[in-house]
Design a protein around this motif. Structure first.
Motif, mmCIF file in Angstrom:
data_model
loop_
_atom_site.group_PDB
_atom_site.id
_atom_site.type_symbol
_atom_site.label_atom_id
_atom_site.label_comp_id
_atom_site.label_asym_id
_atom_site.label_seq_id
_atom_site.Cartn_x
_atom_site.Cartn_y
_atom_site.Cartn_z
ATOM 1 N N SER A 169 0.832 -1.206 0.000
ATOM 2 C CA SER A 169 0.000 0.000 0.000
ATOM 3 C C SER A 169 0.865 1.255 0.000
ATOM 4 O O SER A 169 1.852 1.347 0.737
ATOM 5 C CB SER A 169 -0.905 0.002 1.234
ATOM 6 O OG SER A 169 -1.587 1.235 1.337
ATOM 7 N N ARG A 204 -0.831 4.038 0.564
ATOM 8 C CA ARG A 204 -1.782 4.943 1.221
ATOM 9 C C ARG A 204 -2.107 4.521 2.658
ATOM 10 O O ARG A 204 -3.155 4.857 3.190
ATOM 11 C CB ARG A 204 -3.086 5.015 0.420
ATOM 12 C CG ARG A 204 -2.912 5.320 -1.055
ATOM 13 C CD ARG A 204 -2.448 6.742 -1.313
ATOM 14 N NE ARG A 204 -1.729 6.845 -2.581
ATOM 15 C CZ ARG A 204 -1.097 7.909 -3.006
ATOM 16 N NH1 ARG A 204 -1.073 8.989 -2.253
ATOM 17 N NH2 ARG A 204 -0.457 7.921 -4.151
ATOM 18 N N GLY A 205 -1.215 3.741 3.289
ATOM 19 C CA GLY A 205 -1.362 3.460 4.705
ATOM 20 C C GLY A 205 -2.253 2.297 5.086
ATOM 21 O O GLY A 205 -2.618 2.159 6.260
ATOM 22 N N ASP A 206 -2.627 1.429 4.135
ATOM 23 C CA ASP A 206 -3.419 0.240 4.478
ATOM 24 C C ASP A 206 -2.527 -0.711 5.277
ATOM 25 O O ASP A 206 -1.455 -1.108 4.817
ATOM 26 C CB ASP A 206 -3.911 -0.438 3.195
ATOM 27 C CG ASP A 206 -4.810 -1.641 3.472
ATOM 28 O OD1 ASP A 206 -4.932 -2.039 4.649
ATOM 29 O OD2 ASP A 206 -5.372 -2.189 2.508
ATOM 30 N N SER A 207 -2.972 -1.081 6.467
ATOM 31 C CA SER A 207 -2.135 -1.906 7.354
ATOM 32 C C SER A 207 -2.221 -3.402 7.055
ATOM 33 O O SER A 207 -1.433 -4.189 7.568
ATOM 34 C CB SER A 207 -2.513 -1.664 8.816
ATOM 35 O OG SER A 207 -3.875 -2.008 9.028
#
Length: 323
Positions: A99, A101-104
């Motif tokens: 990611s 965009r910060g998807d964990s």
């Protein structure tokens, strides 16, 4: 070849958008002594399809000796597919999808590998085509799903939020029993449906749109997610999105192959923006250098994957926290 280069080098405008066109050409001659126009046309179509599947924008001329060799080789591959199904001899590899965009969550795409009797890997397009031709593709898909679910269950038992992206062949789009089978498999494995992302080829989705729609909606009812691969090749690429409940769109590599070209970058940005406006998450694969990274970030791409980040491997061991 000169014609193909001229076609590819031209950029066209359609409804304010830049369109790139490539061509795949197959050539087969008609003998003066053996008039077989239908067979020649069929061969030319088949050759064009082969070069299209291999990446397109190429020319292939029919060679009868090559045809005989391919037929013998195809028979061997089909036999090896049957053997692999009977003995669990396929191999799985995993490539991280990262990611921007910060998807964990930890995402991996799963690739199925088949080795010949000499231990050499058979090109995926070759054995996938042979599996479809021989009616074994549905069995291969089910083997992939079953094995991937088993390994994913083990991985998630360690506490990780891992999700797998699994590609389905056109045979599975036409299989009325596959959703019930997947549902039972998830229950047995105690896995949530959203741990799996099922990926359709854009061409297959367009060719079997009714079946793809039914399958995608049924899979979404299990809380699984849907991805569309090789997006952008159709004349109206967004039309299929009106019918399929797609979560992820993997943009065809032709739209990110040459990011040194401002026209290509602008086209990629426009596509990503349009897809985001439709609520789709975007993936760019084949990221093979650090040079691509700033442009993909600026374009707004959600996820990236490629050998620069990590080639496919037999373990789900990528350290996502470092990214």
């Amino acid at each position: 070849p000169a014609l193909l280069k001229r076609i590819e080098s031209n950029l066209f405008e359609a409804n304010g958008r830049t369109v790139r066109i490539t061509a795949s050409i197959g050539v087969s001659s008609i003998s003066e002594t053996h008039h077989e126009p239908t067979q020649a046309i069929e061969r030319a179509h088949r050759l064009a399809e082969q070069v299209s599947q291999a990446g397109g924008n190429a020319l292939k001329v029919f060679n009868p000796l090559e045809e005989l060799e391919q037929m013998a080789n195809r028979g061997n591959i089909i036999a090896q597919i049957r053997h692999a199904l009977e003995t669990d001899a396929f191999r799985l590899e995993f490539q991280p999808i990262i990611s921007l965009r910060g998807d964990s969550a930890e995402h991996y795409e799963v690739f199925l590998r088949l080795l010949n009797s000499q231990g050499e890997e058979i090109a995926p397009l070759e054995f996938q085509s042979a599996a479809l031709e021989s009616g074994l593709a549905m069995d291969v898909d089910r083997w992939l799903i079953s094995r991937a679910v088993s390994l994913l269950s083990q991985q998630r038992s360690k506490g990780s939020d891992t999700r797998l992206l699994l590609s389905l062949s056109s045979a599975s789009l036409l299989d009325p029993e596959i959703v019930k089978w997947i549902s039972e498999l998830l229950k047995e494995s105690r896995l949530p449906g959203d741990a799996l992302i099922f990926q359709f080829n854009d061409a297959d989705a367009n060719n079997y749109l009714k079946h793809a729609k039914v399958l995608a909606e049924s899979l979404r009812s299990l809380h699984a997610r849907i991805s569309l691969n090789h997006f952008g090749g159709a004349l109206n690429p967004y039309a299929v999105l009106k019918h399929l409940p797609v979560d992820y769109v993997k943009i065809d590599e032709s739209f990110s192959r040459d990011l040194s070209d401002p026209a290509v970058v602008e086209q990629l940005k426009e596509m990503v923006a349009t897809l985001h406006n439709q609520g789709k998450l975007t993936i760019v694969s084949n990221v093979d250098s650090a040079i691509m990274m700033p442009t993909l970030w600026q374009a707004g791409v959600n996820y990236i994957q490629g050998n620069y980040l990590q080639p496919p491997s037999e373990s789900m061991n990528f350290n996502f926290s470092q990214e």
